[in-house]
Write a protein that holds these residues in place. Structure first.
Motif, PDB file in Angstrom:
ATOM      1  N   PHE A 168      -8.919  -2.445  -1.190  1.00 43.88           N
ATOM      2  CA  PHE A 168      -9.404  -1.027  -0.889  1.00 43.88           C
ATOM      3  C   PHE A 168      -9.776  -0.847   0.446  1.00 43.88           C
ATOM      4  CE2 PHE A 168     -10.805  -2.820  -4.951  1.00 43.88           C
ATOM      5  CZ  PHE A 168     -10.310  -1.682  -5.953  1.00 43.88           C
ATOM      6  N   LEU A 225     -16.211  -1.926  -7.025  1.00 43.19           N
ATOM      7  CA  LEU A 225     -14.856  -2.058  -6.798  1.00 43.19           C
ATOM      8  C   LEU A 225     -14.367  -3.434  -7.380  1.00 43.19           C
ATOM      9  CD1 LEU A 225     -14.899  -1.456  -3.169  1.00 43.19           C
ATOM     10  CD2 LEU A 225     -14.132   0.009  -4.930  1.00 43.19           C
ATOM     11  N   ARG A 245      -6.372  -6.905  -5.561  1.00 40.15           N
ATOM     12  CA  ARG A 245      -6.263  -5.413  -5.208  1.00 40.15           C
ATOM     13  C   ARG A 245      -7.089  -5.368  -3.802  1.00 40.15           C
ATOM     14  NH1 ARG A 245      -8.866  -5.480  -9.766  1.00 40.15           N
ATOM     15  NH2 ARG A 245     -10.939  -4.403  -9.137  1.00 40.15           N
ATOM     16  N   GLN A 269      -5.860   6.988  -7.433  1.00 36.64           N
ATOM     17  CA  GLN A 269      -7.000   5.889  -7.874  1.00 36.64           C
ATOM     18  C   GLN A 269      -8.138   6.023  -6.589  1.00 36.64           C
ATOM     19  OE1 GLN A 269      -5.528   1.807  -7.898  1.00 36.64           O
ATOM     20  NE2 GLN A 269      -7.234   1.075  -8.914  1.00 36.64           N
ATOM     21  N   GLY A 270      -7.811   5.933  -5.430  1.00 34.26           N
ATOM     22  CA  GLY A 270      -8.546   5.972  -4.277  1.00 34.26           C
ATOM     23  C   GLY A 270      -9.418   7.277  -4.485  1.00 34.26           C
ATOM     24  N   ARG A 297       0.951  -1.244  -0.029  1.00 34.15           N
ATOM     25  CA  ARG A 297       0.254   0.107  -0.156  1.00 34.15           C
ATOM     26  C   ARG A 297       0.885   1.385   0.066  1.00 34.15           C
ATOM     27  NH1 ARG A 297      -1.175   2.588   4.327  1.00 34.15           N
ATOM     28  NH2 ARG A 297      -3.395   2.658   4.050  1.00 34.15           N
ATOM     29  N   THR A 326      -6.172   2.544  -1.713  1.00 30.08           N
ATOM     30  CA  THR A 326      -6.066   1.464  -2.600  1.00 30.08           C
ATOM     31  C   THR A 326      -4.682   0.884  -2.292  1.00 30.08           C
ATOM     32  OG1 THR A 326      -5.236   2.483  -4.404  1.00 30.08           O
ATOM     33  CG2 THR A 326      -7.519   2.535  -4.323  1.00 30.08           C
TER      34      THR A 326
END
Lengths: 87, 87
Positions: B51, B74, B49, A26-27, A17, A47
């Motif tokens: 989040f 997502l 991935r 992206q987040g 991360r 993300t």
């Protein structure tokens, strides 16, 4: 050398991360999309990536070599942190 | 509306990965790179991935709405599976 052998479980998972304070575009984009979709209860989104690794457990220096792989290939230590979870 | 508020921890983490049997070109590429770098003990690599979501915990239908967000935004449920971890 093929991926995705069903009979073997991953033996290590590396979570990568962005470090705290590093902008996550992206987040931010996902957060904006959530708001446009009416999901206003979400305050922020960060993300990250993870890697499931199957490893030959007989290898020497497993811990050291896994750490090398993380810092050399899977993560960019300048802006990212990583965490290894062994299964 | 800003990301990365240090004082608040993420309240849910969504992990998204390709379903078993779906080709993971990124994982294959990383696996090849590992071999070229001499890390032959790695048998396979699968990528995913995640989040980290901060959520206003007072929201109604939290579980249902979080699940909607996963499947609508997502993850791509056709080829990906997801797992929600609440903190």
């Amino acid at each position: 050398m093929t991926n995705n052998k069903k009979e073997v479980s991953p033996q290590a998972v590396v979570y990568v991360r962005l470090k705290e304070g590093v902008l996550d575009p992206q987040g931010v984009t996902i957060h904006k999309a959530l708001q446009q979709m009416g999901y206003n209860e979400f305050i922020s989104v960060r993300t990250g990536r993870f890697f499931e690794l199957e490893v030959d457990s007989d290898s020497d220096n497993y811990d050291k070599r896994l750490d090398e792989v993380c810092s050399k290939l899977l993560a960019n230590p300048v802006i990212e942190s990583y965490r290894v979870e062994k299964l």
